[in-house]
Design a protein around this motif. Structure first.
Motif, short mmCIF file in Angstrom:
data_model
loop_
_atom_site.label_atom_id
_atom_site.label_comp_id
_atom_site.label_asym_id
_atom_site.label_seq_id
_atom_site.Cartn_x
_atom_site.Cartn_y
_atom_site.Cartn_z
N GLY A 65 -0.55 7.71 8.30
CA GLY A 65 -0.39 8.81 7.37
C GLY A 65 0.75 8.60 6.41
N ARG A 66 1.79 7.88 6.84
CA ARG A 66 2.94 7.65 5.98
C ARG A 66 2.70 6.53 4.98
NH1 ARG A 66 7.68 8.50 10.62
NH2 ARG A 66 7.33 10.75 10.80
N MET A 67 1.65 5.75 5.20
CA MET A 67 1.30 4.72 4.22
C MET A 67 -0.19 4.79 3.88
SD MET A 67 1.60 1.25 6.58
CE MET A 67 1.00 0.23 5.23
N ALA A 68 -0.72 6.03 3.84
CA ALA A 68 -2.14 6.24 3.58
C ALA A 68 -2.57 5.70 2.23
CB ALA A 68 -2.46 7.74 3.67
N PHE A 69 -1.70 5.81 1.24
CA PHE A 69 -2.01 5.30 -0.10
C PHE A 69 -2.28 3.80 -0.05
CE2 PHE A 69 -0.26 4.65 -4.63
CZ PHE A 69 -1.43 5.07 -5.21
N SER A 70 -1.41 3.08 0.64
CA SER A 70 -1.58 1.63 0.75
C SER A 70 -2.82 1.28 1.56
CB SER A 70 -0.34 0.99 1.40
OG SER A 70 0.80 1.18 0.60
N LEU A 71 -3.07 2.02 2.65
CA LEU A 71 -4.24 1.73 3.49
C LEU A 71 -5.53 1.99 2.72
CD1 LEU A 71 -3.30 3.09 7.04
CD2 LEU A 71 -3.02 0.79 6.08
N TYR A 72 -5.53 3.01 1.88
CA TYR A 72 -6.72 3.30 1.09
C TYR A 72 -7.08 2.11 0.20
CZ TYR A 72 -9.83 5.73 -2.17
OH TYR A 72 -10.89 6.09 -2.94
N PHE A 73 -6.08 1.55 -0.46
CA PHE A 73 -6.32 0.37 -1.29
C PHE A 73 -6.69 -0.84 -0.44
CE2 PHE A 73 -4.45 2.79 -4.68
CZ PHE A 73 -5.00 2.24 -5.83
N LEU A 74 -6.09 -0.96 0.72
CA LEU A 74 -6.40 -2.09 1.58
C LEU A 74 -7.84 -2.04 2.05
CD1 LEU A 74 -5.33 -4.60 3.00
CD2 LEU A 74 -4.54 -3.13 4.88
N GLU A 75 -8.34 -0.86 2.35
CA GLU A 75 -9.74 -0.70 2.75
C GLU A 75 -10.67 -1.22 1.66
OE1 GLU A 75 -9.10 3.38 5.41
OE2 GLU A 75 -10.31 3.43 3.58
N GLN A 76 -10.38 -0.84 0.41
CA GLN A 76 -11.23 -1.29 -0.69
C GLN A 76 -11.12 -2.81 -0.91
OE1 GLN A 76 -11.82 1.87 -0.11
NE2 GLN A 76 -10.16 2.54 -1.45
N ALA A 77 -9.90 -3.31 -0.87
CA ALA A 77 -9.69 -4.74 -1.11
C ALA A 77 -10.40 -5.58 -0.06
CB ALA A 77 -8.20 -5.05 -1.12
N VAL A 78 -10.29 -5.20 1.19
CA VAL A 78 -10.94 -5.96 2.27
C VAL A 78 -12.46 -5.85 2.16
CG1 VAL A 78 -11.29 -6.09 4.76
CG2 VAL A 78 -8.98 -5.82 3.84
N GLY A 79 -12.95 -4.62 1.96
CA GLY A 79 -14.39 -4.43 1.89
C GLY A 79 -15.04 -5.08 0.70
#
Length: 437
Positions: free
Chosen positions: A343-357
């Protein structure tokens, strides 16, 4: 001038944070991965016409039902609630007419930068389903509503649900009535009605669009990018204004939930149990009924055309209540603590999900075959990805104050470098006292 105008303004960190908001944000951003993976892994135009066409084993059906019952739209709903609450955290110093104008400046800078990040997600990371630019556009209209009373905010926030339920012909009562009449005419054997019924029940994807999609996933970067941009253009031209309105209205409800102390865990366990029962009681029943109608695969009327947005908000409230109820107990708090870091790095994880997928798993050069996975296999990929993301986030937050993109976003919004590495907090006495252990 920048330092003076932003005096007293700083990101909320460490013990000043509200843990349950981080948990909710982490759960929501990870849950979205279940929704997004099929759009990366399979032919969108194919399953948009008929969900069975990419796989319909018993496991596929169960996965599709569970995701569409509990997750579809509701994770987005949680994020929209949290966006409204987050504005209140930021605007805590600007709740009076003579509040510092720097808060408003900061708020609008944050959201203009969020818009830029969202467009980067669309045009560089090639994710047509980006929600950041939608949230940014909605948030640009949100700030003046911070001083309204919670009851007024809820009434305004339900405006979108009312509009979709009874005001828009394609989704509301008129379409329901027209389709009901068509069913009656089919039962009476009217030739024109039978022809229209067959057309509506065909569930045949557009062959041209499907062929273009397959060609893009067999080519290089340019056709792959063009297909992503074309799909975003289709979504934006048909749905952008409605998506922004949905987000804005749900954010208003999020502000009300903050003012009532609901979203940040200030109410009693009994209250959250009641909210959970009401939210799930209506939302799950309404969605289950609508899903059963969808699974008939006929052209009949759908109750979700009327109840869909109300059900989405209700289940979102149920999720919110469940998390707040669990964290009031020691065991629940320990189990959900793992979601604080995401939750504290949700912004980064959201982009990471797209980049990996989009670049590693399902690109034309990706590790996994595109167009081969059904709903159950996509859910398995999502689950594995979420476990890895949770582990990564908890490791990262041991050494860093925030995610890398949170750091960049805050630095841009505050117009000064923010600390990233935890050891660097020593150079910032005002932040060291706030940092979590």
């Amino acid at each position: 001038m920048v330092e003076t105008s932003n005096a007293g303004l700083a990101p909320v960190r460490g013990k000043a944070r509200i843990d349950v908001l981080d948990m909710l944000r982490g759960i929501a951003i990870l849950g979205i991965f279940f929704i997004n993976v099929p759009y990366m892994a399979a032919s969108v135009w194919t399953f948009s016409a008929d969900v069975r066409l990419i796989g319909w084993t018993a496991a596929d059906r169960d996965a599709w039902v569970l995701i569409n019952l509990f997750l579809a739209g509701t994770q987005r709903c949680l994020l929209e609630f949290l966006f409204g609450a987050g504005m209140m955290v930021l605007a805590r110093k600007a709740m009076t007419p003579d509040g510092p104008v720097a808060v408003a400046d900061l708020y609008y800078r944050r959201n203009l930068w969020l818009l830029a990040f969202g467009l980067f997600d669309v045009f560089v990371l090639l994710w047509p389903g980006d929600i950041l630019h939608i949230y940014a556009l909605a948030a640009l209209f949100l700030f003046p509503f911070r001083t309204l009373g919670p009851k007024t905010l809820v009434v305004l926030g339900l405006g979108w649900a009312v509009l979709t339920g009874i005001g828009i012909p394609e989704y509301g009562a008129r379409e329901y009535a027209e389709r009901t009449v068509l069913v009656q005419q089919v039962a009476q054997g009217e030739p024109a009605a039978l022809a229209e019924w067959r057309k509506l029940s065909a569930h045949v994807p557009d062959a041209t669009l499907v062929a273009r999609e397959h060609a893009a996933h067999q080519g290089g970067l340019l056709p792959y990018a063009k297909e992503a941009w074309n799909y975003w253009s289709y979504l934006a031209s048909n749905w952008l204004i409605w998506d922004v309105l949905e987000a804005f209205c749900t954010m208003l409800i999020g502000i009300a939930l903050w003012k009532w102390g609901v979203i940040q865990g200030q109410r009693s366990a009994r209250f959250y149990l009641w909210l959970l029962a009401c939210g799930y009681g209506f939302g799950v029943v309404a969605r289950a009924w609508g899903i059963s109608e969808t699974l008939s695969f006929t052209a009949g009327p759908r109750t979700l055309w009327i109840t869909g947005e109300f059900a989405r908000i209700a289940i979102g409230l149920g999720h919110l209540a469940l998390v707040n109820l669990l964290v009031k107990g020691r065991v629940g708090a320990q189990l959900l603590a793992v979601f604080k870091a995401p939750g504290r790095m949700a912004f980064s994880l959201y982009f990471l999900e797209q980049a990996v997928g989009k670049y590693i798993l399902f690109a034309p050069w990706g590790l996994l075959p595109w167009g081969r996975y059904g709903w159950a296999e996509s859910a398995l990929v999502s689950t594995i990805g979420i476990v890895l993301l949770v582990g990564f986030a908890n490791w990262w937050m041991r050494y860093f104050v925030s995610g890398p993109l949170e750091w960049a976003w805050r630095s841009l919004a505050y117009m000064r470098w923010q600390p990233l590495v935890r050891n660097d907090l020593g150079a910032h006495p005002e932040l060291r006292a706030q940092a979590s252990s």
